[in-house]
Scaffold this motif. Structure first.
Motif, PDB file in Angstrom:
ATOM      1  N   LEU A   1       0.823  -1.214   0.000  1.00  0.00           N
ATOM      2  CA  LEU A   1       0.000   0.000   0.000  1.00  0.00           C
ATOM      3  C   LEU A   1       0.854   1.260   0.000  1.00  0.00           C
ATOM      4  O   LEU A   1       0.549   2.224  -0.703  1.00  0.00           O
ATOM      5  N   ILE A   2       1.928   1.271   0.771  1.00  0.00           N
ATOM      6  CA  ILE A   2       2.824   2.435   0.783  1.00  0.00           C
ATOM      7  C   ILE A   2       3.427   2.636  -0.598  1.00  0.00           C
ATOM      8  O   ILE A   2       3.440   3.751  -1.130  1.00  0.00           O
ATOM      9  N   ALA A   3       3.904   1.554  -1.214  1.00  0.00           N
ATOM     10  CA  ALA A   3       4.503   1.663  -2.542  1.00  0.00           C
ATOM     11  C   ALA A   3       3.476   2.149  -3.559  1.00  0.00           C
ATOM     12  O   ALA A   3       3.783   2.988  -4.408  1.00  0.00           O
ATOM     13  N   PHE A   4       2.234   1.661  -3.476  1.00  0.00           N
ATOM     14  CA  PHE A   4       1.197   2.069  -4.419  1.00  0.00           C
ATOM     15  C   PHE A   4       0.849   3.546  -4.261  1.00  0.00           C
ATOM     16  O   PHE A   4       0.741   4.278  -5.249  1.00  0.00           O
ATOM     17  N   VAL A   5       0.695   3.993  -3.025  1.00  0.00           N
ATOM     18  CA  VAL A   5       0.348   5.395  -2.793  1.00  0.00           C
ATOM     19  C   VAL A   5       1.488   6.303  -3.243  1.00  0.00           C
ATOM     20  O   VAL A   5       1.252   7.341  -3.869  1.00  0.00           O
ATOM     21  N   ILE A   6       2.721   5.918  -2.975  1.00  0.00           N
ATOM     22  CA  ILE A   6       3.863   6.720  -3.432  1.00  0.00           C
ATOM     23  C   ILE A   6       3.895   6.760  -4.956  1.00  0.00           C
ATOM     24  O   ILE A   6       4.151   7.810  -5.562  1.00  0.00           O
ATOM     25  N   PHE A   7       3.599   5.621  -5.596  1.00  0.00           N
ATOM     26  CA  PHE A   7       3.544   5.579  -7.062  1.00  0.00           C
ATOM     27  C   PHE A   7       2.503   6.562  -7.595  1.00  0.00           C
ATOM     28  O   PHE A   7       2.765   7.318  -8.523  1.00  0.00           O
ATOM     29  N   ILE A   8       1.311   6.560  -7.002  1.00  0.00           N
ATOM     30  CA  ILE A   8       0.238   7.451  -7.455  1.00  0.00           C
ATOM     31  C   ILE A   8       0.631   8.913  -7.255  1.00  0.00           C
ATOM     32  O   ILE A   8       0.429   9.754  -8.134  1.00  0.00           O
ATOM     33  N   VAL A   9       1.206   9.222  -6.092  1.00  0.00           N
ATOM     34  CA  VAL A   9       1.615  10.602  -5.814  1.00  0.00           C
ATOM     35  C   VAL A   9       2.695  11.047  -6.801  1.00  0.00           C
ATOM     36  O   VAL A   9       2.619  12.145  -7.356  1.00  0.00           O
ATOM     37  N   LEU A  10       3.695  10.204  -7.043  1.00  0.00           N
ATOM     38  CA  LEU A  10       4.765  10.575  -7.967  1.00  0.00           C
ATOM     39  C   LEU A  10       4.257  10.677  -9.403  1.00  0.00           C
ATOM     40  O   LEU A  10       4.718  11.532 -10.164  1.00  0.00           O
TER      41      LEU A  10
ATOM     42  N   GLY B   1       1.258  11.669 -10.311  1.00  0.00           N
ATOM     43  CA  GLY B   1       0.595  12.965 -10.388  1.00  0.00           C
ATOM     44  C   GLY B   1       1.587  14.111 -10.381  1.00  0.00           C
ATOM     45  O   GLY B   1       1.435  15.082 -11.121  1.00  0.00           O
ATOM     46  N   TYR B   2       2.617  13.993  -9.559  1.00  0.00           N
ATOM     47  CA  TYR B   2       3.643  15.038  -9.482  1.00  0.00           C
ATOM     48  C   TYR B   2       4.367  15.173 -10.820  1.00  0.00           C
ATOM     49  O   TYR B   2       4.593  16.288 -11.300  1.00  0.00           O
ATOM     50  N   ASN B   3       4.731  14.052 -11.416  1.00  0.00           N
ATOM     51  CA  ASN B   3       5.437  14.098 -12.699  1.00  0.00           C
ATOM     52  C   ASN B   3       4.545  14.652 -13.810  1.00  0.00           C
ATOM     53  O   ASN B   3       5.031  15.320 -14.714  1.00  0.00           O
ATOM     54  N   LYS B   4       3.248  14.390 -13.726  1.00  0.00           N
ATOM     55  CA  LYS B   4       2.330  14.924 -14.731  1.00  0.00           C
ATOM     56  C   LYS B   4       2.255  16.444 -14.613  1.00  0.00           C
ATOM     57  O   LYS B   4       2.217  17.151 -15.609  1.00  0.00           O
ATOM     58  N   LEU B   5       2.258  16.953 -13.387  1.00  0.00           N
ATOM     59  CA  LEU B   5       2.227  18.404 -13.186  1.00  0.00           C
ATOM     60  C   LEU B   5       3.547  19.045 -13.593  1.00  0.00           C
ATOM     61  O   LEU B   5       3.574  20.171 -14.076  1.00  0.00           O
ATOM     62  N   ARG B   6       4.636  18.342 -13.357  1.00  0.00           N
ATOM     63  CA  ARG B   6       5.963  18.876 -13.637  1.00  0.00           C
ATOM     64  C   ARG B   6       6.323  18.822 -15.103  1.00  0.00           C
ATOM     65  O   ARG B   6       7.171  19.578 -15.561  1.00  0.00           O
ATOM     66  N   LYS B   7       5.703  17.923 -15.833  1.00  0.00           N
ATOM     67  CA  LYS B   7       6.054  17.722 -17.236  1.00  0.00           C
ATOM     68  C   LYS B   7       5.763  18.989 -18.027  1.00  0.00           C
ATOM     69  O   LYS B   7       4.655  19.496 -18.014  1.00  0.00           O
ATOM     70  N   PRO B   8       6.760  19.502 -18.728  1.00  0.00           N
ATOM     71  CA  PRO B   8       6.518  20.725 -19.505  1.00  0.00           C
ATOM     72  C   PRO B   8       5.558  20.437 -20.661  1.00  0.00           C
ATOM     73  O   PRO B   8       5.483  19.325 -21.166  1.00  0.00           O
ATOM     74  N   ALA B   9       4.845  21.469 -21.046  1.00  0.00           N
ATOM     75  CA  ALA B   9       3.916  21.335 -22.167  1.00  0.00           C
ATOM     76  C   ALA B   9       4.708  20.993 -23.424  1.00  0.00           C
ATOM     77  O   ALA B   9       5.873  21.372 -23.569  1.00  0.00           O
ATOM     78  N   ASP B  10       4.071  20.254 -24.308  1.00  0.00           N
ATOM     79  CA  ASP B  10       4.755  19.881 -25.539  1.00  0.00           C
ATOM     80  C   ASP B  10       5.186  21.142 -26.277  1.00  0.00           C
ATOM     81  O   ASP B  10       4.381  22.034 -26.542  1.00  0.00           O
ATOM     82  N   ALA B  11       6.449  21.175 -26.586  1.00  0.00           N
ATOM     83  CA  ALA B  11       6.992  22.340 -27.283  1.00  0.00           C
ATOM     84  C   ALA B  11       6.501  22.327 -28.722  1.00  0.00           C
ATOM     85  O   ALA B  11       6.242  21.287 -29.306  1.00  0.00           O
ATOM     86  N   ALA B  12       6.377  23.511 -29.279  1.00  0.00           N
ATOM     87  CA  ALA B  12       5.981  23.628 -30.681  1.00  0.00           C
ATOM     88  C   ALA B  12       7.058  22.980 -31.528  1.00  0.00           C
ATOM     89  O   ALA B  12       8.240  23.008 -31.177  1.00  0.00           O
ATOM     90  N   PRO B  13       6.657  22.367 -32.630  1.00  0.00           N
ATOM     91  CA  PRO B  13       7.680  21.731 -33.460  1.00  0.00           C
ATOM     92  C   PRO B  13       8.730  22.745 -33.889  1.00  0.00           C
ATOM     93  O   PRO B  13       8.415  23.910 -34.153  1.00  0.00           O
ATOM     94  N   ALA B  14       9.928  22.282 -33.961  1.00  0.00           N
ATOM     95  CA  ALA B  14      11.033  23.174 -34.322  1.00  0.00           C
ATOM     96  C   ALA B  14      10.841  23.682 -35.744  1.00  0.00           C
ATOM     97  O   ALA B  14      10.326  22.976 -36.609  1.00  0.00           O
ATOM     98  N   ALA B  15      11.225  24.905 -35.939  1.00  0.00           N
ATOM     99  CA  ALA B  15      11.108  25.508 -37.265  1.00  0.00           C
ATOM    100  C   ALA B  15      12.009  24.755 -38.237  1.00  0.00           C
ATOM    101  O   ALA B  15      13.098  24.304 -37.873  1.00  0.00           O
ATOM    102  N   THR B  16      11.540  24.622 -39.453  1.00  0.00           N
ATOM    103  CA  THR B  16      12.330  23.924 -40.461  1.00  0.00           C
ATOM    104  C   THR B  16      13.566  24.762 -40.780  1.00  0.00           C
ATOM    105  O   THR B  16      13.468  25.971 -41.009  1.00  0.00           O
ATOM    106  N   PRO B  17      14.724  24.122 -40.769  1.00  0.00           N
ATOM    107  CA  PRO B  17      15.958  24.870 -41.047  1.00  0.00           C
ATOM    108  C   PRO B  17      15.906  25.514 -42.438  1.00  0.00           C
ATOM    109  O   PRO B  17      15.260  25.029 -43.354  1.00  0.00           O
TER     110      PRO B  17
END
Length: 135
Positions: free
Chosen positions: A93-102, A104-120
């Protein structure tokens, strides 16, 4: 470099402080989940198993021996697997709850998808050349 200055440098590193904070928070979080397991989960499992507390489950290898007066002469020998089972459920249960918390944390921390790079510019130039050769 003296030992005290080395120790100050060691403590001043961010990793050590982060680790210390993580250990303290982890210990407190472990107590919360242990209270959840001991107070809610295990009583339900005990109720479903006939009212016996899970931590009391055991396999008796040799029962205790009593004398004529009813005093215990030899203690029972038993494998107390219930305590192990309760600790294992606590860990899962501790491992599962830590997994769920992490998660969610990683989802919040994940930067928004960057716009595709401009074509050289050289690729654009090659495309123009290709298109003009097609005409």
């Amino acid at each position: 470099m003296g030992m005290i200055s080395e120790f100050k440098e060691f403590i001043a590193r961010g990793n050590v402080v982060d680790l210390a904070v993580g250990v303290v928070i982890g210990a407190a979080f472990g107590k919360i989940v242990t209270a959840l397991v001991d107070g809610i989960v295990m009583p339900v499992i005990g109720y479903l198993s006939g009212g016996v507390s899970v931590s009391d489950w055991k396999y008796v290898l040799k029962p205790s021996q009593l004398d004529a007066a009813g005093k215990e002469v030899a203690a029972e020998v038993a494998v107390k697997y219930g305590m192990f089972l309760q600790t294992a459920i606590d860990f899962v249960l501790i491992a599962f709850v830590i997994f769920i918390v992490l998660k969610g944390y990683n989802k919040l921390r994940k930067p928004a998808d960057a716009a595709p790079a401009a074509t050289p510019e050289d690729v654009l130039l090659l495309r123009e050349i290709r298109d003009s050769l097609k005409k």
